[in-house]
Design a protein around this motif. Sequence first.
Motif, mmCIF file in Angstrom:
data_model
loop_
_atom_site.group_PDB
_atom_site.id
_atom_site.type_symbol
_atom_site.label_atom_id
_atom_site.label_comp_id
_atom_site.label_asym_id
_atom_site.label_seq_id
_atom_site.Cartn_x
_atom_site.Cartn_y
_atom_site.Cartn_z
ATOM 1 N N LYS A 33 0.806 -1.223 0.000
ATOM 2 C CA LYS A 33 0.000 0.000 0.000
ATOM 3 C C LYS A 33 0.841 1.276 0.000
ATOM 4 O O LYS A 33 0.516 2.227 -0.729
ATOM 5 C CB LYS A 33 -0.979 -0.041 1.168
ATOM 6 N N PRO A 34 1.954 1.341 0.750
ATOM 7 C CA PRO A 34 2.792 2.550 0.633
ATOM 8 C C PRO A 34 3.368 2.729 -0.772
ATOM 9 O O PRO A 34 3.416 3.846 -1.288
ATOM 10 C CB PRO A 34 3.905 2.298 1.669
ATOM 11 N N GLY A 35 3.812 1.629 -1.388
ATOM 12 C CA GLY A 35 4.364 1.708 -2.740
ATOM 13 C C GLY A 35 3.314 2.132 -3.753
ATOM 14 O O GLY A 35 3.587 2.945 -4.653
ATOM 15 N N HIS A 36 2.089 1.617 -3.605
ATOM 16 C CA HIS A 36 0.998 1.980 -4.513
ATOM 17 C C HIS A 36 0.658 3.458 -4.362
ATOM 18 O O HIS A 36 0.475 4.170 -5.366
ATOM 19 C CB HIS A 36 -0.231 1.116 -4.212
ATOM 20 N N ALA A 37 0.606 3.928 -3.119
ATOM 21 C CA ALA A 37 0.304 5.345 -2.879
ATOM 22 C C ALA A 37 1.398 6.233 -3.468
ATOM 23 O O ALA A 37 1.109 7.292 -4.046
ATOM 24 C CB ALA A 37 0.157 5.595 -1.380
ATOM 25 N N PHE A 38 2.644 5.808 -3.346
ATOM 26 C CA PHE A 38 3.752 6.605 -3.883
ATOM 27 C C PHE A 38 3.687 6.681 -5.401
ATOM 28 O O PHE A 38 3.807 7.766 -5.985
ATOM 29 C CB PHE A 38 5.090 6.004 -3.451
ATOM 30 N N VAL A 39 3.510 5.531 -6.068
ATOM 31 C CA VAL A 39 3.516 5.506 -7.536
ATOM 32 C C VAL A 39 2.334 6.305 -8.096
ATOM 33 O O VAL A 39 2.496 7.099 -9.028
ATOM 34 C CB VAL A 39 3.501 4.055 -8.063
ATOM 35 N N THR A 40 1.144 6.125 -7.525
ATOM 36 C CA THR A 40 -0.015 6.867 -8.027
ATOM 37 C C THR A 40 0.118 8.358 -7.726
ATOM 38 O O THR A 40 -0.293 9.204 -8.527
ATOM 39 C CB THR A 40 -1.320 6.329 -7.423
ATOM 40 N N GLY A 41 0.717 8.674 -6.563
ATOM 41 C CA GLY A 41 0.895 10.079 -6.214
ATOM 42 C C GLY A 41 1.882 10.789 -7.116
ATOM 43 O O GLY A 41 1.683 11.948 -7.492
ATOM 44 N N LYS A 42 2.950 10.122 -7.484
ATOM 45 C CA LYS A 42 3.992 10.764 -8.305
ATOM 46 C C LYS A 42 3.731 10.636 -9.796
ATOM 47 O O LYS A 42 3.993 11.569 -10.565
ATOM 48 C CB LYS A 42 5.357 10.169 -7.965
ATOM 49 N N TYR A 43 3.236 9.463 -10.232
ATOM 50 C CA TYR A 43 3.118 9.195 -11.666
ATOM 51 C C TYR A 43 1.675 9.155 -12.165
ATOM 52 O O TYR A 43 1.446 8.981 -13.361
ATOM 53 C CB TYR A 43 3.812 7.882 -12.008
ATOM 54 N N GLY A 44 0.706 9.267 -11.260
ATOM 55 C CA GLY A 44 -0.691 9.329 -11.673
ATOM 56 C C GLY A 44 -1.408 7.998 -11.714
ATOM 57 O O GLY A 44 -2.579 7.915 -11.351
ATOM 58 N N GLU A 45 -0.744 6.935 -12.125
ATOM 59 C CA GLU A 45 -1.362 5.611 -12.186
ATOM 60 C C GLU A 45 -0.283 4.531 -12.155
ATOM 61 O O GLU A 45 0.897 4.795 -12.366
ATOM 62 C CB GLU A 45 -2.199 5.469 -13.461
ATOM 63 N N VAL A 46 -0.731 3.313 -11.875
ATOM 64 C CA VAL A 46 0.179 2.169 -11.854
ATOM 65 C C VAL A 46 0.086 1.453 -13.190
ATOM 66 O O VAL A 46 -0.958 0.894 -13.548
ATOM 67 C CB VAL A 46 -0.162 1.201 -10.703
ATOM 68 N N THR A 47 1.163 1.494 -13.948
ATOM 69 C CA THR A 47 1.261 0.783 -15.223
ATOM 70 C C THR A 47 2.644 0.133 -15.283
ATOM 71 O O THR A 47 3.500 0.393 -14.426
ATOM 72 C CB THR A 47 1.108 1.741 -16.422
ATOM 73 N N ALA A 48 2.864 -0.677 -16.295
ATOM 74 C CA ALA A 48 4.194 -1.272 -16.465
ATOM 75 C C ALA A 48 5.244 -0.169 -16.591
ATOM 76 O O ALA A 48 6.342 -0.255 -16.026
ATOM 77 C CB ALA A 48 4.219 -2.180 -17.695
ATOM 78 N N GLU A 49 4.915 0.909 -17.306
ATOM 79 C CA GLU A 49 5.872 1.992 -17.507
ATOM 80 C C GLU A 49 6.189 2.723 -16.204
ATOM 81 O O GLU A 49 7.358 2.985 -15.888
ATOM 82 C CB GLU A 49 5.340 2.989 -18.534
ATOM 83 N N THR A 50 5.152 3.072 -15.410
ATOM 84 C CA THR A 50 5.412 3.831 -14.175
ATOM 85 C C THR A 50 6.118 2.974 -13.132
ATOM 86 O O THR A 50 6.931 3.476 -12.358
ATOM 87 C CB THR A 50 4.107 4.405 -13.609
ATOM 88 N N VAL A 51 5.818 1.673 -13.117
ATOM 89 C CA VAL A 51 6.533 0.772 -12.216
ATOM 90 C C VAL A 51 8.012 0.715 -12.596
ATOM 91 O O VAL A 51 8.903 0.742 -11.733
ATOM 92 C CB VAL A 51 5.900 -0.635 -12.247
ATOM 93 N N MET A 52 8.299 0.636 -13.897
ATOM 94 C CA MET A 52 9.694 0.609 -14.345
ATOM 95 C C MET A 52 10.409 1.911 -13.991
ATOM 96 O O MET A 52 11.573 1.901 -13.576
ATOM 97 C CB MET A 52 9.763 0.355 -15.855
ATOM 98 N N LEU A 53 9.727 3.038 -14.167
ATOM 99 C CA LEU A 53 10.332 4.329 -13.823
ATOM 100 C C LEU A 53 10.674 4.395 -12.335
ATOM 101 O O LEU A 53 11.778 4.804 -11.961
ATOM 102 C CB LEU A 53 9.375 5.475 -14.191
ATOM 103 N N ALA A 54 9.718 4.010 -11.481
ATOM 104 C CA ALA A 54 9.946 4.078 -10.036
ATOM 105 C C ALA A 54 11.056 3.124 -9.608
ATOM 106 O O ALA A 54 11.891 3.461 -8.756
ATOM 107 C CB ALA A 54 8.647 3.760 -9.291
ATOM 108 N N ALA A 55 11.080 1.925 -10.188
ATOM 109 C CA ALA A 55 12.122 0.949 -9.845
ATOM 110 C C ALA A 55 13.476 1.411 -10.346
ATOM 111 O O ALA A 55 14.487 1.301 -9.645
ATOM 112 C CB ALA A 55 11.772 -0.414 -10.431
#
Length: 614
Positions: free
Chosen positions: A239-261
């Motif tokens: 849940k913290p990781g999901h909140a971070f990715v959606t907060g910074k990148y707008g949504e959780v997708t393969a692309e935003t997960v790759m960017l965050a990682a």
Amino acid sequence: MPVAKIAKSSKTERNNERKPKGFSKARKRPGRVTLAALTGLIIMVAVLAISSYVIIWFVFRDVRTQPVNLDEDNKRLVSLITGIKVKNKELFEHVKSRDSVNLGPVFLPDISHYPRAVPLAHGKINVEIVAASENPGLRSREAFPVPTGPPDGYESLIIELAKRYNASGRTVDGKETNVGVRAIPSGIATRYLVSGKYVPDAFNPATRLWAESLAKNDVKMELLDKGLAGNVAGLVLDKPGHAFVTGKYGEVTAETVMLAARRGEIVFGITNPTFSSVGTNFLLSALCGPKQKVPPADEKTLRLFSLFLEHAPVVANNTRDLLEAAEAGALDGFLLEYHKFLLSDTLGDRRVFTPFGSRHDNPLYALGNLEPEKRKVLRDFIDFAKSPESKKLVRESGFDGLPDYRLGENDTGRFLPKALDIYRQKKDGIKKRIAVFAVDLSPSMDGRPTERMKKHLLLASRIIHQNSLVGLVTFGSKGSNVTIAIPLKQFNLKNRLEFMETVKKLEAAKGPDVRESAAASAILIAEKLLVEEKLYEPRAKMLVMVLSDGLYNEGRTVKEILPLAKDLDIPVHVMNFGNNRNLAELPENTGGVFMRADGDERDNRVKRTLNALF
């Protein structure tokens, strides 16, 4: 007369001028001269080639077959190590674990390696289905090892359906029928079909992507049913990781997960797309984008994917291993199919599932020129699988969830062979890192310093790529003792979890606050491990990471080891848990980093540094 004689003489002279020097009636044929010369040349080239081969073999033959040839630096290292008491010294001779099984495109075990989970029956119309083994383990604790998984249940849905079908006594054209099942990972099954080494009557992959890749290889098949059991691939984040990715990148997708990682903001594990359907889906989503466009992958996308692979510490063979790594705290996120997420009592409490890519609806394909009666059996089996009683079983097993999720029905799978080539190329291009952590367990590290040291070691264990080799040595303050706690090992999932468990059990020595340790001696032992490994991995990036409060006067001193440390060309990094800079000379002179790690406010810098190093 005189004139005639002069003319005749002139003609003779002209004829003589046309004759080459040395000309005679016994002249040798030019062909024989050429053949002799050619034969001599061939012999000479052969001798030179053999001589060169012998010289090259002698110089570059596998160093493992030779005794170690100590150069000057290594001799100095051995000299300095003399007198240091090393516990588990025999691990200097440890044979490093290497992946010994060839899982490349050529390797295919005999089909007996995958025995039938549901056998054929004598005297009946038999059809054999090869089904995706990444889907089995629906309700079996053995295949679903998360502690909260259901206690009983089926080995797999397709196997359970086949067993129930065979027990029902159904007939086709008055003859009894039987469905046999062989469970094989979809990627491996695809290779069998392409090679022709094993071709069953039907193929039941987790996703249509595999079938689309087969069509490009001219494997004859016919779609009989789009989906025996509906399913969806997903990106699972805590849940913290999901909140971070959606907060910074707008949504959780393969692309935003790759960017965050890639930026070290989350730690995300994937499955090997060579075998795993959810891994394959992620690969195509990463390269083709959320709309699954074909042709895919501009240079920007390829670069992001390449950088992501460098920062994806875990590439597991199956989602079961990812679940295990996540439960151990090694991952913030991972790939999983929805039915497994749904069956867990606790995953939904702590993590968020986001669907992505193509659906995993478990289609069924007839293969080759199937006999009419076998085709009828397969259609009868589909009818059985669609019956109300069977559909109840399907839903109880976690399938047919998220029926409204749709990405589209484009044929992205035809790009899969090329995508797998890109994956292998990028994966093989990752530079190997070899690291030894030297950890201070002297009494002065007791309490908060040890707790912070363990915190940062566990963070490093989540970041380090599985392509790396990692070792751990500990040191104290009594009699220059240094312990090889973990020799250099490939940082695969098994060894990663072993490293994490070892770190959790580390404790500083109890007793008086002795303001000394054998730090310099431990650095020498770490360098010795790396120098020996350098013989086998000359191109790898090597480093020593010291975690200490920097207080020492046991064993060797920094002044003694510094000249050698500079010459070895192995950076020494220091994570310091105190106010002194006693060890600072080492990173300053070897290209390493000296960083304070004794306060919470320093956590972000430590994390950034570890991401940069590993």
